[in-house]
Design a protein around this motif. Structure first.
Motif, PDB file in Angstrom:
ATOM      1  N   ILE A  87       0.825  -1.163  -0.059  1.00 30.30           N
ATOM      2  CA  ILE A  87       0.000   0.099  -0.026  1.00 30.30           C
ATOM      3  C   ILE A  87       0.711   1.277   0.161  1.00 30.30           C
ATOM      4  CG2 ILE A  87      -1.914   1.282   1.218  1.00 30.30           C
ATOM      5  CD1 ILE A  87      -2.767  -1.120   2.250  1.00 30.30           C
ATOM      6  N   LYS A  88       0.764   1.944  -1.115  1.00 33.27           N
ATOM      7  CA  LYS A  88       1.917   2.834  -1.323  1.00 33.27           C
ATOM      8  C   LYS A  88       1.266   4.413  -1.554  1.00 33.27           C
ATOM      9  CE  LYS A  88       5.306  -0.081  -2.982  1.00 33.27           C
ATOM     10  NZ  LYS A  88       6.368  -0.546  -3.999  1.00 33.27           N
ATOM     11  N   CYS A  89      -0.040   4.334  -1.461  1.00 34.52           N
ATOM     12  CA  CYS A  89      -0.610   5.651  -1.964  1.00 34.52           C
ATOM     13  C   CYS A  89      -2.202   5.723  -1.183  1.00 34.52           C
ATOM     14  CB  CYS A  89      -0.900   5.632  -3.419  1.00 34.52           C
ATOM     15  SG  CYS A  89      -2.222   4.584  -4.331  1.00 34.52           S
ATOM     16  N   LYS A  90      -2.716   7.024  -1.236  1.00 32.07           N
ATOM     17  CA  LYS A  90      -3.990   7.253  -0.632  1.00 32.07           C
ATOM     18  C   LYS A  90      -5.057   6.272  -1.345  1.00 32.07           C
ATOM     19  CE  LYS A  90      -3.083  12.070   0.477  1.00 32.07           C
ATOM     20  NZ  LYS A  90      -3.352  13.314   0.216  1.00 32.07           N
ATOM     21  N   VAL A  91      -4.925   5.961  -2.679  1.00 28.67           N
ATOM     22  CA  VAL A  91      -5.963   5.071  -3.141  1.00 28.67           C
ATOM     23  C   VAL A  91      -5.857   3.515  -2.786  1.00 28.67           C
ATOM     24  CG1 VAL A  91      -6.810   4.078  -5.447  1.00 28.67           C
ATOM     25  CG2 VAL A  91      -6.252   6.632  -5.431  1.00 28.67           C
ATOM     26  N   GLY A  92      -4.604   3.351  -2.442  1.00 25.05           N
ATOM     27  CA  GLY A  92      -4.329   1.821  -2.051  1.00 25.05           C
ATOM     28  C   GLY A  92      -5.092   1.987  -0.562  1.00 25.05           C
ATOM     29  N   ILE A  93      -4.797   2.751   0.138  1.00 26.93           N
ATOM     30  CA  ILE A  93      -5.370   2.960   1.554  1.00 26.93           C
ATOM     31  C   ILE A  93      -6.699   2.816   1.455  1.00 26.93           C
ATOM     32  CG2 ILE A  93      -5.430   4.079   3.678  1.00 26.93           C
ATOM     33  CD1 ILE A  93      -2.578   5.217   3.227  1.00 26.93           C
ATOM     34  N   GLY A  94      -7.319   3.567   0.714  1.00 28.69           N
ATOM     35  CA  GLY A  94      -8.841   3.530   0.694  1.00 28.69           C
ATOM     36  C   GLY A  94      -9.229   2.196   0.162  1.00 28.69           C
ATOM     37  N   ILE A  95      -8.687   1.289  -0.817  1.00 25.75           N
ATOM     38  CA  ILE A  95      -9.007   0.165  -1.198  1.00 25.75           C
ATOM     39  C   ILE A  95      -9.040  -0.686   0.101  1.00 25.75           C
ATOM     40  CG2 ILE A  95      -8.306  -1.814  -2.589  1.00 25.75           C
ATOM     41  CD1 ILE A  95      -7.701   0.406  -5.040  1.00 25.75           C
ATOM     42  N   PHE A  96      -7.894  -0.804   0.753  1.00 27.82           N
ATOM     43  CA  PHE A  96      -7.718  -1.378   1.814  1.00 27.82           C
ATOM     44  C   PHE A  96      -8.559  -1.406   2.806  1.00 27.82           C
ATOM     45  CE2 PHE A  96      -6.029  -1.791   6.072  1.00 27.82           C
ATOM     46  CZ  PHE A  96      -5.559  -3.106   6.224  1.00 27.82           C
ATOM     47  N   PHE A 143     -12.203  -4.445  -7.446  1.00 31.20           N
ATOM     48  CA  PHE A 143     -10.934  -3.455  -7.212  1.00 31.20           C
ATOM     49  C   PHE A 143     -10.085  -3.996  -8.170  1.00 31.20           C
ATOM     50  CE2 PHE A 143     -12.499  -3.239  -2.722  1.00 31.20           C
ATOM     51  CZ  PHE A 143     -12.976  -2.004  -2.847  1.00 31.20           C
ATOM     52  N   GLY A 144      -9.931  -4.987  -8.954  1.00 35.53           N
ATOM     53  CA  GLY A 144      -9.075  -5.197 -10.085  1.00 35.53           C
ATOM     54  C   GLY A 144      -9.509  -4.268 -11.167  1.00 35.53           C
ATOM     55  N   LEU A 145     -11.015  -4.193 -11.380  1.00 32.58           N
ATOM     56  CA  LEU A 145     -11.228  -3.435 -12.510  1.00 32.58           C
ATOM     57  C   LEU A 145     -11.260  -1.873 -12.151  1.00 32.58           C
ATOM     58  CD1 LEU A 145     -14.419  -5.478 -13.612  1.00 32.58           C
ATOM     59  CD2 LEU A 145     -12.338  -5.108 -15.113  1.00 32.58           C
ATOM     60  N   GLY A 146     -11.565  -1.740 -10.644  1.00 29.84           N
ATOM     61  CA  GLY A 146     -11.428  -0.332 -10.366  1.00 29.84           C
ATOM     62  C   GLY A 146      -9.807   0.288 -10.451  1.00 29.84           C
ATOM     63  N   SER A 147      -8.864  -0.868 -10.562  1.00 30.81           N
ATOM     64  CA  SER A 147      -7.657  -0.319 -10.274  1.00 30.81           C
ATOM     65  C   SER A 147      -7.078   0.154 -12.054  1.00 30.81           C
ATOM     66  CB  SER A 147      -6.618  -1.359 -10.170  1.00 30.81           C
ATOM     67  OG  SER A 147      -6.962  -1.504  -8.534  1.00 30.81           O
ATOM     68  N   ILE A 148      -7.918  -0.790 -12.826  1.00 29.75           N
ATOM     69  CA  ILE A 148      -7.550  -0.670 -14.289  1.00 29.75           C
ATOM     70  C   ILE A 148      -7.998   0.938 -14.748  1.00 29.75           C
ATOM     71  CG2 ILE A 148      -8.066  -1.297 -16.798  1.00 29.75           C
ATOM     72  CD1 ILE A 148      -7.967  -4.185 -15.468  1.00 29.75           C
ATOM     73  N   LEU A 149      -9.309   1.125 -14.135  1.00 28.51           N
ATOM     74  CA  LEU A 149      -9.961   2.461 -14.680  1.00 28.51           C
ATOM     75  C   LEU A 149      -9.008   3.711 -13.906  1.00 28.51           C
ATOM     76  CD1 LEU A 149     -12.413   3.924 -15.369  1.00 28.51           C
ATOM     77  CD2 LEU A 149     -13.479   3.631 -13.458  1.00 28.51           C
ATOM     78  N   ILE A 150      -8.595   3.376 -12.492  1.00 33.42           N
ATOM     79  CA  ILE A 150      -7.971   4.359 -11.930  1.00 33.42           C
ATOM     80  C   ILE A 150      -6.518   4.586 -12.792  1.00 33.42           C
ATOM     81  CG2 ILE A 150      -6.484   5.000 -10.076  1.00 33.42           C
ATOM     82  CD1 ILE A 150      -8.831   3.647  -8.317  1.00 33.42           C
ATOM     83  N   HIS A 151      -5.824   3.575 -13.370  1.00 32.91           N
ATOM     84  CA  HIS A 151      -4.630   3.815 -13.801  1.00 32.91           C
ATOM     85  C   HIS A 151      -4.799   4.474 -15.326  1.00 32.91           C
ATOM     86  CE1 HIS A 151      -0.891   2.607 -15.671  1.00 32.91           C
ATOM     87  NE2 HIS A 151      -1.558   2.419 -16.849  1.00 32.91           N
ATOM     88  N   TYR A 152      -5.927   4.241 -15.854  1.00 31.19           N
ATOM     89  CA  TYR A 152      -6.337   4.719 -16.903  1.00 31.19           C
ATOM     90  C   TYR A 152      -6.678   6.142 -17.097  1.00 31.19           C
ATOM     91  CZ  TYR A 152      -9.038   6.094 -21.452  1.00 31.19           C
ATOM     92  OH  TYR A 152      -9.387   6.455 -22.556  1.00 31.19           O
ATOM     93  N   ILE A 153      -7.193   6.696 -16.005  1.00 34.99           N
ATOM     94  CA  ILE A 153      -7.856   7.898 -15.748  1.00 34.99           C
ATOM     95  C   ILE A 153      -6.197   8.701 -15.283  1.00 34.99           C
ATOM     96  CG2 ILE A 153      -8.794   9.603 -13.951  1.00 34.99           C
ATOM     97  CD1 ILE A 153     -10.978   7.640 -13.725  1.00 34.99           C
ATOM     98  N   LYS A 154      -5.372   8.080 -14.328  1.00 32.49           N
ATOM     99  CA  LYS A 154      -4.115   8.841 -14.271  1.00 32.49           C
ATOM    100  C   LYS A 154      -3.459   8.925 -15.333  1.00 32.49           C
ATOM    101  CE  LYS A 154      -2.903   7.365  -9.560  1.00 32.49           C
ATOM    102  NZ  LYS A 154      -2.183   6.375  -8.905  1.00 32.49           N
ATOM    103  N   LYS A 155      -3.444   8.035 -16.324  1.00 29.63           N
ATOM    104  CA  LYS A 155      -2.589   8.102 -17.525  1.00 29.63           C
ATOM    105  C   LYS A 155      -3.266   9.033 -18.598  1.00 29.63           C
ATOM    106  CE  LYS A 155      -0.802   4.959 -21.296  1.00 29.63           C
ATOM    107  NZ  LYS A 155      -0.899   3.614 -21.726  1.00 29.63           N
ATOM    108  N   ARG A 156      -4.399   9.597 -18.267  1.00 29.28           N
ATOM    109  CA  ARG A 156      -4.671  10.687 -19.343  1.00 29.28           C
ATOM    110  C   ARG A 156      -4.578  11.844 -18.548  1.00 29.28           C
ATOM    111  NH1 ARG A 156      -9.959   9.257 -22.786  1.00 29.28           N
ATOM    112  NH2 ARG A 156      -9.196  11.428 -23.300  1.00 29.28           N
ATOM    113  N   GLY A 157      -4.084  11.882 -17.292  1.00 27.20           N
ATOM    114  CA  GLY A 157      -3.739  13.009 -16.613  1.00 27.20           C
ATOM    115  C   GLY A 157      -4.965  13.776 -15.749  1.00 27.20           C
ATOM    116  N   LYS A 158      -5.957  13.128 -15.508  1.00 28.47           N
ATOM    117  CA  LYS A 158      -7.080  13.678 -14.737  1.00 28.47           C
ATOM    118  C   LYS A 158      -7.051  13.116 -13.424  1.00 28.47           C
ATOM    119  CE  LYS A 158     -10.000  13.675 -18.879  1.00 28.47           C
ATOM    120  NZ  LYS A 158     -11.308  13.282 -19.639  1.00 28.47           N
ATOM    121  N   LEU A 159      -6.021  12.618 -12.990  1.00 32.12           N
ATOM    122  CA  LEU A 159      -6.082  12.214 -11.647  1.00 32.12           C
ATOM    123  C   LEU A 159      -4.671  12.134 -11.062  1.00 32.12           C
ATOM    124  CD1 LEU A 159      -7.950  11.232  -9.300  1.00 32.12           C
ATOM    125  CD2 LEU A 159      -7.261   8.825  -9.982  1.00 32.12           C
ATOM    126  N   LYS A 160      -4.463  12.682  -9.923  1.00 36.35           N
ATOM    127  CA  LYS A 160      -2.921  12.449  -9.496  1.00 36.35           C
ATOM    128  C   LYS A 160      -2.535  11.600  -8.443  1.00 36.35           C
ATOM    129  CE  LYS A 160      -1.385  16.872 -11.290  1.00 36.35           C
ATOM    130  NZ  LYS A 160      -0.952  18.003 -11.289  1.00 36.35           N
TER     131      LYS A 160
END
Length: 180
Positions: free
Chosen positions: A133-142, A163-180
């Motif tokens: 668990i290395k980020c706020k999103v990981g803590i939230g999922i936990f 959470f597997g699908l949610g993580s893919i979605l989060i990665h996609y959103i981060k990649k597009r620069g809409k989430l930090k």
């Protein structure tokens, strides 16, 4: 490499009472720290995949590590190495204690093993938590997963998928620069 994998996982299997979670500290020490065959992140990935793959975590982890280190031959040797000690120990127990499982000495042995196994599993959980668990999103999922499991809100399989699908979605959103 095949015999070295067999020997390393034989040692791990020989001292792994309590299943795959109790095996994690031994894999970490033998395979990661002493042999340097895998990294900390690779260990976390192997444990995650081993939990989702049918079969025991111990055998799956040995197979995955063996495949990474020595290909198909390595996966076979590591898998055989981790299973042989259990086969030998169960055979010996059935020969010598099949009628005496209620014997006080046997019960004391199992009492001590359970206490030691519990400590090993706790250490594994703490290390996995620190490294996984290395980020706020990981803590939230936990936290959400813990609540869902404690209160039986969702079964584990649905949580893994969610959470597997949610993580893919989060990665996609981060990649597009809409989430930090």
């Amino acid at each position: 490499m095949g015999l070295e994998l067999f020997y390393s996982f034989f040692k791990i299997g020989l001292f792994t009472f309590g299943g795959g979670y109790a095996m994690i500290p031994l894999i970490e020490k033998e395979i990661m720290e002493e042999k340097h065959w895998i990294s900390k992140n690779e260990l976390l990935e192997i444990i995650s995949i081993s939990q989702m793959t049918p079969g025991t975590i111990a055998i799956n982890a040995a197979t995955f590590v063996g495949k990474k280190v020595g290909g198909i031959k390595g996966s076979i040797m590591a898998t055989l190495g981790v299973t042989f000690p259990s086969l030998i120990i169960i055979t010996l127990i059935s020969i010598f204690f099949s009628k005496d499982f209620d014997h006080p000495i046997v019960q004391k042995i199992f009492f001590g093993l359970r206490a030691g196994i519990s400590a090993m599993i706790l250490i594994s959980v703490i290390k996995l938590f620190k490294n996984g668990i290395k980020c706020k999103v990981g803590i939230g999922i936990f936290i959400i997963t813990l609540i869902c499991l404690l209160f039986s809100i969702l079964p584990p399989i649905e949580l893994i998928l969610l959470f597997g699908l949610g993580s893919i979605l989060i990665h996609y959103i981060k990649k597009r620069g809409k989430l930090k």
